[in-house]
Design a protein around this motif. Sequence first.
Motif, PDB file in Angstrom:
ATOM      1  N   SER A   1       0.854  -1.187   0.000  1.00  9.86           N
ATOM      2  CA  SER A   1       0.000   0.000   0.000  1.00  9.86           C
ATOM      3  C   SER A   1       0.892   1.239   0.000  1.00  9.86           C
ATOM      4  O   SER A   1       1.798   1.367   0.835  1.00  9.86           O
ATOM      5  N   LEU A   2       0.590   2.167  -0.919  1.00  5.52           N
ATOM      6  CA  LEU A   2       1.413   3.382  -1.029  1.00  5.52           C
ATOM      7  C   LEU A   2       1.116   4.378   0.090  1.00  5.52           C
ATOM      8  O   LEU A   2       1.787   5.405   0.196  1.00  5.52           O
ATOM      9  N   THR A   3       0.099   4.076   0.920  1.00  2.00           N
ATOM     10  CA  THR A   3      -0.161   4.939   2.076  1.00  2.00           C
ATOM     11  C   THR A   3       0.353   4.294   3.372  1.00  2.00           C
ATOM     12  O   THR A   3       0.166   4.845   4.444  1.00  2.00           O
ATOM     13  N   SER A   4       0.995   3.136   3.259  1.00  2.00           N
ATOM     14  CA  SER A   4       1.470   2.432   4.459  1.00  2.00           C
ATOM     15  C   SER A   4       2.681   3.154   5.055  1.00  2.00           C
ATOM     16  O   SER A   4       3.353   3.939   4.366  1.00  2.00           O
ATOM     17  N   PRO A   5       3.006   2.874   6.314  1.00  7.12           N
ATOM     18  CA  PRO A   5       4.205   3.474   6.912  1.00  7.12           C
ATOM     19  C   PRO A   5       5.473   3.208   6.091  1.00  7.12           C
ATOM     20  O   PRO A   5       6.282   4.114   5.873  1.00  7.12           O
ATOM     21  N   LYS A   6       5.633   1.965   5.580  1.00  9.80           N
ATOM     22  CA  LYS A   6       6.871   1.670   4.829  1.00  9.80           C
ATOM     23  C   LYS A   6       6.975   2.537   3.590  1.00  9.80           C
ATOM     24  O   LYS A   6       8.056   3.009   3.228  1.00  9.80           O
ATOM     25  N   ALA A   7       5.819   2.774   2.910  1.00 10.57           N
ATOM     26  CA  ALA A   7       5.844   3.590   1.695  1.00 10.57           C
ATOM     27  C   ALA A   7       6.194   5.036   2.054  1.00 10.57           C
ATOM     28  O   ALA A   7       6.993   5.684   1.364  1.00 10.57           O
TER      29      ALA A   7
ATOM     30  N   GLN B   1     -18.548  -7.092 -11.291  1.00 13.26           N
ATOM     31  CA  GLN B   1     -17.397  -6.887 -12.196  1.00 13.26           C
ATOM     32  C   GLN B   1     -16.560  -8.149 -12.276  1.00 13.26           C
ATOM     33  O   GLN B   1     -16.180  -8.723 -11.242  1.00 13.26           O
ATOM     34  N   LYS B   2     -16.214  -8.529 -13.507  1.00 12.75           N
ATOM     35  CA  LYS B   2     -15.420  -9.747 -13.699  1.00 12.75           C
ATOM     36  C   LYS B   2     -14.018  -9.555 -13.111  1.00 12.75           C
ATOM     37  O   LYS B   2     -13.500 -10.410 -12.398  1.00 12.75           O
ATOM     38  N   ALA B   3     -13.433  -8.386 -13.426  1.00 13.81           N
ATOM     39  CA  ALA B   3     -12.068  -8.118 -12.935  1.00 13.81           C
ATOM     40  C   ALA B   3     -12.116  -7.026 -11.877  1.00 13.81           C
ATOM     41  O   ALA B   3     -12.788  -6.005 -12.054  1.00 13.81           O
ATOM     42  N   VAL B   4     -11.424  -7.247 -10.784  1.00 12.68           N
ATOM     43  CA  VAL B   4     -11.333  -6.225  -9.726  1.00 12.68           C
ATOM     44  C   VAL B   4     -10.207  -5.265 -10.121  1.00 12.68           C
ATOM     45  O   VAL B   4      -9.077  -5.697 -10.363  1.00 12.68           O
ATOM     46  N   PRO B   5     -10.506  -3.950 -10.229  1.00 14.14           N
ATOM     47  CA  PRO B   5      -9.442  -3.019 -10.631  1.00 14.14           C
ATOM     48  C   PRO B   5      -8.422  -2.801  -9.519  1.00 14.14           C
ATOM     49  O   PRO B   5      -8.714  -3.046  -8.346  1.00 14.14           O
ATOM     50  N   ARG B   6      -7.238  -2.352  -9.887  1.00 18.01           N
ATOM     51  CA  ARG B   6      -6.208  -2.051  -8.873  1.00 18.01           C
ATOM     52  C   ARG B   6      -6.611  -0.794  -8.102  1.00 18.01           C
ATOM     53  O   ARG B   6      -6.928   0.226  -8.720  1.00 18.01           O
ATOM     54  N   PRO B   7      -6.580  -0.854  -6.765  1.00 19.63           N
ATOM     55  CA  PRO B   7      -6.842   0.376  -6.004  1.00 19.63           C
ATOM     56  C   PRO B   7      -5.710   1.383  -6.266  1.00 19.63           C
ATOM     57  O   PRO B   7      -4.549   0.970  -6.383  1.00 19.63           O
ATOM     58  N   PRO B   8      -6.035   2.667  -6.351  1.00 25.30           N
ATOM     59  CA  PRO B   8      -4.990   3.645  -6.690  1.00 25.30           C
ATOM     60  C   PRO B   8      -3.849   3.675  -5.675  1.00 25.30           C
ATOM     61  O   PRO B   8      -2.720   4.047  -6.016  1.00 25.30           O
ATOM     62  N   GLN B   9      -4.139   3.259  -4.440  1.00 21.62           N
ATOM     63  CA  GLN B   9      -3.088   3.338  -3.400  1.00 21.62           C
ATOM     64  C   GLN B   9      -2.235   2.076  -3.335  1.00 21.62           C
ATOM     65  O   GLN B   9      -1.429   1.934  -2.433  1.00 21.62           O
ATOM     66  N   TRP B  10      -2.388   1.161  -4.268  1.00 20.10           N
ATOM     67  CA  TRP B  10      -1.577  -0.065  -4.248  1.00 20.10           C
ATOM     68  C   TRP B  10      -0.522   0.047  -5.339  1.00 20.10           C
ATOM     69  O   TRP B  10      -0.839   0.309  -6.502  1.00 20.10           O
ATOM     70  N   GLY B  11       0.744  -0.104  -4.981  1.00 24.87           N
ATOM     71  CA  GLY B  11       1.822   0.050  -5.955  1.00 24.87           C
ATOM     72  C   GLY B  11       3.049  -0.746  -5.547  1.00 24.87           C
ATOM     73  O   GLY B  11       2.987  -1.580  -4.639  1.00 24.87           O
TER      74      GLY B  11
END
Length: 209
Positions: A74-80, A160-170
């Motif tokens: 998660s791009l909002t996590s402490p490590k990020a 939805q057939k495919a779950v989209p990537r959440p914007p905060q996941w990288g």
Amino acid sequence: METTLAPALPAGWATLLAETDALHLFQRWLDEAPLDGPVPMTLATVRSDGHPTARVVYLHGVPTDKTGFRFFTSLTSPKAQELEANPYAALTFYWSGLDRQVRVEGVVHPLPPDDATAAFSKRPRANQLGVWASPQSQVLSSPEELAERLHEATERFSTQKAVPRPPQWGGYAVHPTMIEFWAGNPGDLPSRMRFERTPTGWQQVCLAP
Ligand SMILES: Cc1cc2nc3c(=O)[nH]c(=O)nc-3n(C[C@H](O)[C@H](O)[C@H](O)COP(=O)(O)O)c2cc1C
């Protein structure tokens, strides 16, 4: 005349001397590691107060000069947040079946969003929904809150057939400046070698264990 024979080297040295490229040696050790599934590694970062902090993440793919050691989070996590402020990290691997350790130090670069989208699309659906549901490292009011969030995410994407990537996941890649290999030798001293990246390639030194 008396002759003294040099003592035989423990077996661990043979594997360390087999490669002059640190990433080739890492790939060789990865192939030999008794792994069943994704490869865990300890990722250490530095907090804004200067204190170190570490956690396990999964290595994504086989590291090369081009890719580095990649992982997703998660791009909002402490490590990020720590990596955005201070883009240096250390990684450690330990494979107990072989009694081998690898330590990596390097510079961290964020991965392009397209790489994250491609990686996210390959995850199992339950895992994708979990990423949507879990505000990583935030305090939960109760365990039920997480279950409720997961229920909401499941409902939200149910048609939805495919779950989209959440914007905060990288993702991020650790590009190594140093890789150190440590091999246990049963009944003998371990073998240890450090590779430092130089402008002309990897430079190796043997270290006392
Ligand atoms: C075996 C294992 C693999 C993990 N893999 C990941 C991963 O690939 N990405 C991730 O964000 N967290 C992963 N985690 C969870 C992290 O260890 C950590 O709890 C989480 O990322 C929050 O870290 P932070 O608060 O330091 O940002 C994994 C945990 C374990 C035990």
